[in-house]
Design an enzyme around this catalytic site. Structure first.
Site, PDB file in Angstrom:
ATOM      1  N   HIS A 127      15.788   4.576 -17.000  1.00 26.58           N
ATOM      2  CA  HIS A 127      15.623   5.998 -16.710  1.00 26.58           C
ATOM      3  C   HIS A 127      14.125   6.332 -16.691  1.00 26.58           C
ATOM      4  CE1 HIS A 127      17.208  10.019 -16.340  1.00 26.58           C
ATOM      5  NE2 HIS A 127      16.499  10.461 -17.363  1.00 26.58           N
ATOM      6  N   SER A 170      14.777  13.397 -14.323  1.00 31.02           N
ATOM      7  CA  SER A 170      15.890  13.850 -15.137  1.00 31.02           C
ATOM      8  C   SER A 170      16.109  15.361 -15.012  1.00 31.02           C
ATOM      9  CB  SER A 170      15.645  13.417 -16.588  1.00 31.02           C
ATOM     10  OG  SER A 170      16.832  13.391 -17.322  1.00 31.02           O
ATOM     11  N   ASP A 196      20.754   2.921 -14.277  1.00 34.58           N
ATOM     12  CA  ASP A 196      20.481   4.147 -15.020  1.00 34.58           C
ATOM     13  C   ASP A 196      21.654   5.107 -14.878  1.00 34.58           C
ATOM     14  OD1 ASP A 196      19.250   6.300 -16.350  1.00 34.58           O
ATOM     15  OD2 ASP A 196      18.422   7.043 -14.471  1.00 34.58           O
TER      16      ASP A 196
END
Length: 571
Positions: free
Chosen positions: A299, A138, A272
């Site tokens: 995720h 991320s 995701d």
């Protein structure tokens, strides 16, 4: 090359690690908080590579007393990589956590110079072999990717998992539709962190145990008053709008504008947010050696969608990452997982060869067929602003790594095919073309694709959306290679609907790879809202929308597919 790899892993060299918490000064004197971990037992003559884990979400947490007297927080990545002879640096980026300075906005230009200065610092250390890489999920994945854009000679490779390539289309405004949930919730989360407080979404156990960010020695935690990304909801509609609070345009912080010069190992998922889209675009637009991976995960890859257990758990993922850092690839290859077939495949290009584009037309009485129907009365819906895909959709779970779970889509209109006569693989970007007539000059169009099995169970495949004012298909050269009709999302290309007149709206859905079994059906659903995730447009009134059917204004979805020979189809 197979994925996941079947080659044996080299044995670990060390057990345990040493820790040093320190401030490292940048070129302007601002000090960044860093936890440095070295393999325990590292001899003075041994030189090792370093891996950066640079975040704005606190590099480490401080426990409350009395828990801090006898507990330490786990760090599986630190334990794993130091065991195999890597130094780990956990870093609070400028203006966050225990670091000094100001964080003007995500992934700022100053972050690039800070990453360069940190790399230079590492190369001067007695234990360094002069090689630096990065890793993360991320936000931290983007800092790892930015490490390769800081153009330091020591940067060799990065593991980049579940991040965005184009901030506007991949997360903030997919299809030009404001991602209200992410922008507001992410901003609130970061406000809490910047105040050295635990965000509301953290677990009850974390709230009991954790005091705040880990300080550097006895130094006080710097006070941070950073601007937050929810300002985009107030100031941005188009890609080229300037946010006066953040003082940026979305493209200023997108990785497609920051070419990297290191070897990439980048991962995403069909389910995701738009991370599969990011992997494909990065793969197609970066000629450097790389391994691209798209799985069927949430995720962070803690959940394998459609399976009770993850067949590729965290330890196996770290082992795969270690193989990459030990031996970065010299070629370019994309590995992708085909759901329902449950197989990993590899391709040097995307979409893979051997697929045929097929149109499925929306039929009267809610049918879906490759046969073009004659002109027919339009289907009509009144926009239902209570429509929702729930709280566990692909967009919301990107925030906190919850499991992805879709209920059957309850679209305002739905079109379903007859049972497929043979097993059919779908791999690529479905593209929808709608001929619409609306009572309003703006609105959102959401399109969902599902597979319906022989028992009538709905299996979510993918979705796409477009805000009507962005409907113009641009003839400009895109900033990077596209696989769907190119919408610039720029103010000059705004094209509101003319109420009462038919307009063509065409856009791509997010990519997917699935084997649709013989006897299963495909279903396409349409909606004008997803209230728990995306902003309502228009803010007042409820558009009445007609979807044209048949003749020259036949609405359809175009899908890349490969029909399996009957001898290979499921029985």
């Amino acid at each position: 090359m197979t994925f996941p790899s079947t080659s044996p892993l080299r044995p670990p060299q060390y057990k345990g690690s040493t820790e040093q918490t320190l401030y490292i000064p940048m070129r302007d004197g601002t000090r960044l908080a860093v936890d440095l971990y070295l393999p325990r037992g590292l001899t003075p003559e041994t030189k090792i590579p370093a891996l950066f884990a640079a975040t704005r979400y606190w590099r480490a947490q401080q426990l409350k007393a009395p828990f801090s007297w006898f507990l330490s927080l786990p760090d599986s990545a630190r334990n794993f990589f130091t065991a195999f002879g890597y130094a780990i640096l956990r870093i609070d980026m400028r203006g966050t956590g225990a670091s000094e300075g100001n964080h003007p906005h995500p992934w700022s230009a100053t972050d690039l110079t800070d990453l360069y200065d940190l790399t230079e610092w590492v190369t001067q250390q007695p234990w360094s072999n002069g090689q630096v890489g990065g890793f993360g999920n991320s936000y931290q994945a983007t800092t790892a990717e930015m490490l390769g854009a800081c153009v330091h000679r020591a940067v060799t490779s990065a593991l980049v998992r579940f991040n965005e390539f184009d901030v506007y289309t991949d997360i903030a405004f997919p299809g030009g539709v404001p991602n209200e949930f992410m922008l507001t919730q992410w901003a609130d989360y970061n406000r809490a962190l910047d105040a050295n407080q635990l965000p509301k979404s953290m677990s009850t156990l974390e709230k009991i145990l954790v005091k705040g960010v880990k300080p550097v020695g006895n130094h006080a935690i710097p006070k941070h008053t950073n601007q937050q990304v929810d300002s985009a909801l107030r100031h941005m509609t188009f890609r080229d709008d300037l946010d006066p609070e953040l003082n940026i345009r979305m493209d200023d912080i997108s990785m497609f504008n920051r070419p990297t010069n290191h070897t990439l190992d980048h991962w995403g998922s069909w389910f995701d947010a738009a991370t599969a889209n990011a992997v494909i675009h990065r793969f197609a637009n970066n000629p450097r050696p790389q391994r691209a991976v798209i799985g069927a995960w949430n995720h962070g890859a803690t959940q394998h969608i459609g399976a009770k257990e993850n067949p590729f758990p965290l330890l196996a993922q770290m082992k795969e990452s270690l193989r990459f850092f030990d031996n970065p690839p010299a070629t370019r290859e994309l590995h992708y997982f085909t759901i329902f077939e449950n197989e990993w495949k590899s391709t040097p290009e995307f979409p893979p060869a051997g697929l045929t584009s097929t149109r499925f037309f929306f039929q009267p009485q809610s049918g879906l067929s490759s046969l073009l129907p004659p002109p027919a009365p339009a289907d009509r819906y009144q926009t239902d602003f209570n429509a929702s895909t729930g709280l566990n959709n692909r967009w919301q779970t990107e925030l906190d790594q919850r499991p992805v779970k879709y209920a059957p889509i309850k679209g305002q209109l739905a079109y379903t095919s007859a049972p497929l006569e043979q097993d059919t693989e779908i791999t690529g970007y479905p593209i929808v073309t709608l001929f619409v007539k609306s009572t309003h000059d703006d609105g959102n169009f959401f399109v969902y694709l599902e597979a319906i099995d022989e028992q009538g169970n709905a299996h979510y495949l993918t979705e796409g959306m477009l805000r009507a004012i962005h409907r113009k298909v641009s003839t400009d050269t895109p900033p990077y290679k596209q696989f769907v009709p190119y919408h610039s999302f720029k103010r000059k290309d705004a094209m509101p609907l003319i109420p009462g007149e038919v307009a063509e709206i065409t856009f791509g859905l997010n990519p997917i790879s699935a084997l649709i079994r013989r006897g299963w059906k495909l279903r396409v659903s349409l909606s004008g809202a997803d209230k728990d995730t995306f902003a309502r447009i228009p803010l007042t009134n409820s558009p009445s929308v007609e979807i044209m059917l048949g003749g020259e204004q036949a609405s359809f979805i175009e899908i890349l597919l490969k029909v399996r020979p009957e001898s290979q189809s499921s029985k």
